[in-house]
Design an enzyme around this catalytic site. Sequence first.
Site: not given
Ligand code: CP
Ligand code: NVA
Length: 307
Positions: A102, A224, A264
Site C-alpha cells: 500500500r 467513496d 469501500c
Molecule cells: N477499503 C479499504 O481498503 O479499507 P482500509 O483502508 O481499511 O484497508
Molecule cells: N480513496 C480512498 C480509499 C480508502 C480505502 C483513499 O485512497 O484514501
Amino acid sequence: MKRDFISVLDAERDFVAVVELAANLKNRHRAGELYEPLKNKNLAMLFEKASTRTRVSFEVAMSQLGGHALYLNPQDLQLGRGETIADTARVLSRYVDAIVYRAYRHEDVVELAKWTTVPVINGLDDVEHPCQALADLFTIQEHKGELKGLKLAYVGDGNNVSHSLMLASAIVGMDVVVACPDKFRPRADIVKQAKEVASRTGSKVSVLPDPVDAVKGADVVYTDVWVSMGMEKEKAERERIFQPYQVNQQLVNKAKEDAVVMHCLPAHRGLEITDEVLDGTKSVVWDQAENRLHAQKALLVKLLGAV
Ligand code: CP
Ligand code: NVA
C-alpha cells in the site's frame, strides 16, 4: 494469471474466474472446511498508509489458507532510512512468496514489482485499488446474481477506487457511470483504457457532472471518501465542492427500486454518505467489507499457483 496484481487489468482474463473462486472459498469457509493450500507460504504486507480492511483481511486470508503474513511499516524498515525500493524488493523476494504494497505513489508499486521475483499485489495507491474492485464485483454478483448488463453509478471523487471500478466493470460487461465535479474527474488515460475494454465486452463507460442523471436506472450506487489519504491539504476545498455529490436517501430513491448501495469504507458519515443510507436496507457495505477476505483468498491462491 499475470505475476503481479497492480492494476485490475492485470487480471483481465482471469477476473471472472477469481470472482467464482472467491464464492467457492467463501462457501467452503462457511461450511467449516479446512483448506490450506498455502502451507509454508509467507506474505509480506508493506503499508505506507493506514488500513483496517486490507491489512486485517490479507492477514486472516493467509492464516486461513495455512500460510503466514508479516505486517511491515516502512518507517521501521531500513526503507525508512534510505535503503532503496529496488534493494528492499530483492531482499524481501528471498524471504517471502508474495508482497502486498500500500503506497502513496503508483510508481513505487511498479518499481517494487520490477525488482521482485515474487508476485506484488497493489494494496491501494494513488491510481488504483484493485483488490477493492475484485471484492466489490464479487459482492454485486452475490446480491444480483449476475454482472453483465447491470449499471453501476459511482458518485463522488474520480479517485483510485473509481479507476479500479471502471476497469473492473468494463471487464465484466457492466455499464459504469461516474458522476463528479469537473475538477475531480477520473484520469483521462484510465477512462480511455476502460472504454477500450468496454468496447470489447459491450458495456458503456461514461463520466458526467450530474449525480441524479448518473443514478437513473442504476443497479448499484457506489461512493467513496471525498478526501483520500494523501489529499488532506485539499480537505476544505473538496468538502465544499463535493457537497452536491452526497449519497443521501433522496439520491438513492432516484436509482432502481432494488438498487444496492456500496462504499469501500472507511466512511465519513454525513459527508459523502448519510447515516440513513449507510445503515439503510439497501446498503451492502458489511458484506462488501467481508468479501475483501474471500476475494483476496482467491487472488492469493491464483497468484501463488495453488490452483
Ligand atoms: N477499503 C479499504 O481498503 O479499507 P482500509 O483502508 O481499511 O484497508
Ligand atoms: N480513496 C480512498 C480509499 C480508502 C480505502 C483513499 O485512497 O484514501
